[in-house]
Design an enzyme around this catalytic site. Structure first.
Site, mmCIF file in Angstrom:
data_model
loop_
_atom_site.group_PDB
_atom_site.id
_atom_site.type_symbol
_atom_site.label_atom_id
_atom_site.label_comp_id
_atom_site.label_asym_id
_atom_site.label_seq_id
_atom_site.Cartn_x
_atom_site.Cartn_y
_atom_site.Cartn_z
ATOM 1 N N GLY A 116 46.509 49.178 40.342
ATOM 2 C CA GLY A 116 47.887 48.489 39.716
ATOM 3 C C GLY A 116 48.204 48.989 38.556
ATOM 4 O O GLY A 116 49.307 49.402 38.537
ATOM 5 N N ARG A 170 59.374 55.292 35.100
ATOM 6 C CA ARG A 170 58.727 53.758 34.779
ATOM 7 C C ARG A 170 57.409 53.977 34.042
ATOM 8 O O ARG A 170 56.559 52.875 34.313
ATOM 9 C CB ARG A 170 58.854 52.720 35.771
ATOM 10 N N ARG A 193 33.654 47.725 33.942
ATOM 11 C CA ARG A 193 34.800 47.674 34.958
ATOM 12 C C ARG A 193 34.953 49.215 35.428
ATOM 13 O O ARG A 193 35.167 49.493 36.485
ATOM 14 C CB ARG A 193 36.038 47.351 34.298
ATOM 15 N N ARG A 252 45.033 54.225 35.558
ATOM 16 C CA ARG A 252 43.825 54.206 36.496
ATOM 17 C C ARG A 252 44.106 55.440 37.347
ATOM 18 O O ARG A 252 43.216 55.993 37.980
ATOM 19 C CB ARG A 252 43.624 52.968 37.361
ATOM 20 N N SER A 301 41.270 45.015 41.003
ATOM 21 C CA SER A 301 40.187 44.079 40.576
ATOM 22 C C SER A 301 40.537 42.618 41.115
ATOM 23 O O SER A 301 41.567 42.498 41.520
ATOM 24 C CB SER A 301 40.049 43.940 38.978
ATOM 25 N N ARG A 323 44.884 50.025 48.714
ATOM 26 C CA ARG A 323 44.878 49.370 47.212
ATOM 27 C C ARG A 323 43.436 49.446 46.531
ATOM 28 O O ARG A 323 42.396 48.790 47.366
ATOM 29 C CB ARG A 323 45.389 47.867 47.369
ATOM 30 N N ASP A 373 35.864 39.223 37.216
ATOM 31 C CA ASP A 373 35.879 37.744 36.486
ATOM 32 C C ASP A 373 35.527 36.709 37.740
ATOM 33 O O ASP A 373 35.658 36.877 39.006
ATOM 34 C CB ASP A 373 37.045 37.528 35.855
HETATM 35 N N1 ADE Z 1 42.659 40.297 39.185
HETATM 36 C C1 ADE Z 1 41.293 40.136 38.498
HETATM 37 N N2 ADE Z 1 41.134 38.793 38.225
HETATM 38 C C2 ADE Z 1 42.092 38.072 38.533
HETATM 39 C C3 ADE Z 1 42.442 36.876 38.689
HETATM 40 N N3 ADE Z 1 41.626 36.261 37.794
HETATM 41 N N4 ADE Z 1 43.551 36.144 38.923
HETATM 42 C C4 ADE Z 1 44.356 37.223 39.482
HETATM 43 N N5 ADE Z 1 44.309 38.583 39.570
HETATM 44 C C5 ADE Z 1 43.016 39.159 39.093
#
Ligand code: ADE
Length: 232
Positions: A20, A43, A217, A24, A90, A87, A204
């Site tokens: 994304g 962009r 990460r 990165r 995370s 892709r 997370d």
């Molecule tokens: N990418 C990483 N953590 C996320 C989350 N909690 N919600 C949406 N996209 C995420």
């Protein structure tokens, strides 16, 4: 160039890794590629082509959300002939046994995005990973001793949910984790008969409230990229 990508024809490889975050993409190119060349700065969505173990490969940021990745995937496929779109991102866990730092292969991507509802006139389309890329990724992970989990993920349009319990519905139906792009990528790839796979690292957990540190990460991101690069 295409509408949103400044590359000339032929400057992008058939296989591309899509984080994304454009920084990165820069990190992937500088860390893993031999002889990386930047092909896009439009962009700030940085894109690079180089070689990995002698094979030509590209990487480019996609931005966040289904509309953003759908625009880039569409142009990469139709204007630059990209065939394998991977892709690397995370995700937030929806399950107790999907723990932070785990790597997840998205076999399918459920979504609350309105994009496919618009496209299919209210009917549901099931965005799924390419079988070939999925099998290759499982084999690469096994060869590298990287444990993986695989299943349905949610591509959500909402990062900051009003209802903190909203995830429980998806969790109950076996959805492993939430991210924001896979459903868009899989749909555009299906439309153009090319291959797509989302490889995700859990950053997370909605279940435990844990988060990885930025250092963690980076380390866990490396395992995911090592799997992705084997698909080139
Ligand atoms: N990418 C990483 N953590 C996320 C989350 N909690 N919600 C949406 N996209 C995420």
């Amino acid at each position: 160039m295409s509408v949103h990508i400044g590359a000339k024809k032929g400057e992008i490889a058939e296989t591309i890794l899509l984080p994304g975050d454009p920084l990165r993409a820069k990190w992937i190119a500088e860390t893993f590629f031999d002889d990386p060349k930047c092909f896009n700065e439009v962009r700030g969505m940085l894109g690079y082509t180089g070689t990995y173990q002698g094979k030509r490969v590209s990487t480019m940021g996609t931005g966040m959300g289904v509309p953003s990745i759908s625009i880039y995937a569409n142009e990469l496929i139709t204007e630059y002939g990209v065939k394998n779109l991977i892709r690397v991102g995370s995700a937030g866990s929806y399950q107790k046994d999907v723990e932070i730092r785990d790597v997840v292969l998205a076999m399918a991507a459920s979504s609350n995005s309105g994009v496919n509802e618009l496209r299919f006139g209210g009917a549901n389309f099931a965005p799924t990973a390419s079988f070939n890329l999925f099998i290759k990724a499982t084999e690469a992970a096994r060869a590298k001793n990287i444990p993986i989990k695989a299943g349905n993920v949610l591509s959500s349009d909402i990062f900051y949910e009003d209802d903190k319990e909203a995830y429980k519905k998806w969790s109950k139906f076996g959805v492993l984790c939430v991210e924001m792009e896979a459903a868009g990528l899989y749909t555009v790839a299906a439309k153009h008969n090319v291959n797509a796979l989302a490889i995700l690292t859990i950053s997370d957990s909605l279940v435990t409230g844990e988060h990885t540190t930025s250092k963690e990460r980076e380390t866990t991101f490396k395992s995911m990229i090592e799997i992705a690069l084997e698909l080139a």
